[in-house]
Design a protein around this motif. Structure first.
Motif, PDB file in Angstrom:
ATOM      1  N   ARG A  15       0.814  -1.045  -0.047  1.00  0.00           N
ATOM      2  CA  ARG A  15       0.098  -0.118  -0.123  1.00  0.00           C
ATOM      3  C   ARG A  15       0.792   1.215   0.144  1.00  0.00           C
ATOM      4  N   ILE A  16       2.132   1.116   0.907  1.00  0.00           N
ATOM      5  CA  ILE A  16       2.852   2.347   0.700  1.00  0.00           C
ATOM      6  C   ILE A  16       3.409   2.742  -0.537  1.00  0.00           C
ATOM      7  N   CYS A  17       3.785   1.550  -1.280  1.00  0.00           N
ATOM      8  CA  CYS A  17       4.325   1.859  -2.711  1.00  0.00           C
ATOM      9  C   CYS A  17       3.178   1.787  -3.633  1.00  0.00           C
ATOM     10  N   SER A  18       1.941   1.994  -3.327  1.00  0.00           N
ATOM     11  CA  SER A  18       0.850   1.530  -4.689  1.00  0.00           C
ATOM     12  C   SER A  18       0.590   2.630  -5.252  1.00  0.00           C
ATOM     13  N   SER A  19       1.285   3.838  -4.981  1.00  0.00           N
ATOM     14  CA  SER A  19       0.931   5.063  -5.926  1.00  0.00           C
ATOM     15  C   SER A  19       2.213   6.012  -5.822  1.00  0.00           C
ATOM     16  N   LEU A  20       2.399   6.654  -6.863  1.00  0.00           N
ATOM     17  CA  LEU A  20       3.501   7.817  -6.767  1.00  0.00           C
ATOM     18  C   LEU A  20       3.028   8.954  -6.320  1.00  0.00           C
ATOM     19  N   GLU A  21       1.828   9.073  -5.855  1.00  0.00           N
ATOM     20  CA  GLU A  21       1.257   9.940  -5.135  1.00  0.00           C
ATOM     21  C   GLU A  21       1.373   9.799  -3.664  1.00  0.00           C
ATOM     22  N   ILE A  22       1.923  10.391  -2.805  1.00  0.00           N
ATOM     23  CA  ILE A  22       2.028  10.092  -1.314  1.00  0.00           C
ATOM     24  C   ILE A  22       0.813  10.126  -0.785  1.00  0.00           C
ATOM     25  N   GLU A  23      -0.075  11.053  -1.083  1.00  0.00           N
ATOM     26  CA  GLU A  23      -1.192  11.280  -0.195  1.00  0.00           C
ATOM     27  C   GLU A  23      -2.294   9.998  -0.318  1.00  0.00           C
ATOM     28  N   ALA A  24      -2.232   9.631  -1.661  1.00  0.00           N
ATOM     29  CA  ALA A  24      -2.857   8.361  -2.192  1.00  0.00           C
ATOM     30  C   ALA A  24      -2.357   7.056  -1.265  1.00  0.00           C
ATOM     31  N   SER A  25      -1.104   6.946  -1.321  1.00  0.00           N
ATOM     32  CA  SER A  25      -0.336   5.852  -0.438  1.00  0.00           C
ATOM     33  C   SER A  25      -0.727   5.821   0.901  1.00  0.00           C
ATOM     34  N   LEU A  26      -0.766   7.031   1.320  1.00  0.00           N
ATOM     35  CA  LEU A  26      -0.957   7.251   2.924  1.00  0.00           C
ATOM     36  C   LEU A  26      -2.295   6.947   3.391  1.00  0.00           C
ATOM     37  N   PHE A  27      -3.223   7.279   2.333  1.00  0.00           N
ATOM     38  CA  PHE A  27      -4.656   6.881   2.753  1.00  0.00           C
ATOM     39  C   PHE A  27      -4.908   5.476   2.744  1.00  0.00           C
ATOM     40  N   SER A  28      -4.244   4.750   1.614  1.00  0.00           N
ATOM     41  CA  SER A  28      -4.372   3.425   1.524  1.00  0.00           C
ATOM     42  C   SER A  28      -3.975   2.511   2.803  1.00  0.00           C
ATOM     43  N   THR A  29      -2.722   3.141   3.027  1.00  0.00           N
ATOM     44  CA  THR A  29      -2.111   2.569   4.338  1.00  0.00           C
ATOM     45  C   THR A  29      -2.815   2.637   5.627  1.00  0.00           C
ATOM     46  N   LEU A  30      -3.508   4.142   5.617  1.00  0.00           N
ATOM     47  CA  LEU A  30      -4.241   4.095   6.763  1.00  0.00           C
ATOM     48  C   LEU A  30      -5.399   3.262   6.895  1.00  0.00           C
ATOM     49  N   ARG A  31      -6.028   2.861   5.818  1.00  0.00           N
ATOM     50  CA  ARG A  31      -7.027   1.879   5.756  1.00  0.00           C
ATOM     51  C   ARG A  31      -6.928   0.478   6.151  1.00  0.00           C
ATOM     52  N   PHE A  32      -5.635   0.257   5.788  1.00  0.00           N
ATOM     53  CA  PHE A  32      -5.128  -1.291   6.104  1.00  0.00           C
ATOM     54  C   PHE A  32      -4.587  -1.122   7.652  1.00  0.00           C
ATOM     55  N   LEU A  33      -4.115  -0.077   8.350  1.00  0.00           N
ATOM     56  CA  LEU A  33      -3.465   0.027   9.857  1.00  0.00           C
ATOM     57  C   LEU A  33      -4.733   0.006  10.409  1.00  0.00           C
ATOM     58  N   GLN A  34      -5.863   0.441  10.460  1.00  0.00           N
ATOM     59  CA  GLN A  34      -7.115   0.813  10.912  1.00  0.00           C
ATOM     60  C   GLN A  34      -7.794  -0.710  11.399  1.00  0.00           C
ATOM     61  N   GLN A  35      -7.047  -1.796  10.508  1.00  0.00           N
ATOM     62  CA  GLN A  35      -7.625  -3.116  10.679  1.00  0.00           C
ATOM     63  C   GLN A  35      -6.896  -3.688  11.897  1.00  0.00           C
ATOM     64  N   GLU A  36      -5.806  -3.052  12.110  1.00  0.00           N
ATOM     65  CA  GLU A  36      -4.798  -3.525  13.314  1.00  0.00           C
ATOM     66  C   GLU A  36      -4.894  -2.768  14.557  1.00  0.00           C
ATOM     67  N   MET A  37      -5.028  -1.487  14.393  1.00  0.00           N
ATOM     68  CA  MET A  37      -4.850  -0.538  15.561  1.00  0.00           C
ATOM     69  C   MET A  37      -5.851   0.430  15.174  1.00  0.00           C
ATOM     70  N   PRO A  38      -6.203   1.375  16.356  1.00  0.00           N
ATOM     71  CA  PRO A  38      -7.132   2.530  16.537  1.00  0.00           C
ATOM     72  C   PRO A  38      -6.710   3.546  16.182  1.00  0.00           C
ATOM     73  N   VAL A  39      -6.051   3.703  14.741  1.00  0.00           N
ATOM     74  CA  VAL A  39      -5.435   4.945  14.180  1.00  0.00           C
ATOM     75  C   VAL A  39      -6.665   5.672  13.510  1.00  0.00           C
ATOM     76  N   SER A  40      -7.053   7.104  13.854  1.00  0.00           N
ATOM     77  CA  SER A  40      -7.761   7.951  13.338  1.00  0.00           C
ATOM     78  C   SER A  40      -7.226   8.575  12.199  1.00  0.00           C
TER      79      SER A  40
END
Length: 266
Positions: A15-40
């Motif tokens: 997910r971190i490497c899924s896009s050349l746009e850092i904002e898209a990668s960050l959002f994709s990673t956020l969605r994944f991390l929310q499955q493991e921890m209470p990150v808002s």
């Protein structure tokens, strides 16, 4: 590493490497991390040594990912805390259970009007130095644990690569981006002494153009005069008080300059 950690690293890195746009990668990673921890929310931050401040380059929250360039003015105490951490150049993960008790976190949260009941800060290193920080914030009753922090520490290298690529890309586009305007404005408004501001502006511009000198001048079309107020070169800046008349041939250039100034102000 346990199987869960291997799976976590692989899925997060994709997910971190899924896009050349850092904002898209960050959002994709956020969605994944929310499955493991209470990150808002998550932010990717870079410490600007020239300005002694934190520069947020990307944000991800429930509304999506956004590439930004937000500067945070820090107190002298917060600046010193950041400097001490960055000078060490070590990859570390911090679990901050009371963000308002931490000087840097408190100032960042209050300035950007963001809430967090707990924070994880992961330093990102490259080439033996600290490149920036990945910050995760939790809201509500659920807070981060040490296990969450340890899990996140696995992602230091892929996020460091992503940040490095983003900074290089933005540097190349700086002349064609509003970042250039804000960088110059910071130096122009960074001192009450106009000669100092002019000298700092010249130093900044020399990164992009072969400028050796800079002057601050006031044009008076009614009197057809030019008043030089300040001058800067490689040795520094100084105040000047010199009024000269400009020739009729220079009138067209003066009028074009005034029109450009009016366009910028409007």
């Amino acid at each position: 590493m346990e199987i869960k950690e291997n799976d976590f690293f692989r899925e997060a890195t994709l997910r971190i490497c899924s896009s050349l746009e850092i904002e898209a990668s960050l959002f994709s990673t956020l969605r994944f991390l929310q499955q493991e921890m209470p990150v808002s929310w998550m932010t990717l931050e870079h410490y600007d040594k020239d300005l002694d401040t934190i520069r947020i380059i990307a944000i991800a929250d429930e509304n999506g990912g956004r590439g930004v360039d937000l500067l945070t003015p820090l107190s002298a105490e917060a600046q010193e805390q950041i400097k001490q951490e960055y000078r060490q150049g070590l990859q570390r993960v911090y679990l901050i259970e009371d963000p308002m008790a931490d000087k840097v976190c408190r100032e960042m949260l209050l300035f950007h009007k963001v809430e967090a009941t707990s924070i994880i800060a992961l330093t990102l290193t490259s080439g033996g130095g600290t490149l920036g920080t990945l910050v995760l914030g939790s809201e509500g009753k659920a807070c981060f644990s040490r296990n969450h922090a340890d899990l996140l520490s696995l992602l230091s290298e892929p996020f460091a690569i992503a940040m490095s690529n983003t900074l290089k890309h933005r540097s190349e586009l700086r002349l064609h981006d509003r970042d250039f305007f804000w960088e110059a404005t910071t130096r122009i408004c960074g001192s009450l002494r106009i000669e100092t501001a002019l000298f700092r502006s010249l130093q900044f511009l020399q990164k992009y153009i072969p400028a050796e000198e800079a002057v601050l001048a006031y044009f008076d079309p009614a009197k057809r005069t030019v008043t030089l107020n300040a001058h800067a070169d490689g040795s520094g800046g100084r105040l000047v008080d010199l009024e000269v008349a400009y020739s009729p041939e220079g009138r067209v250039w003066v009028e074009d300059t005034i029109q450009t100034e009016e366009f910028i102000l409007n």
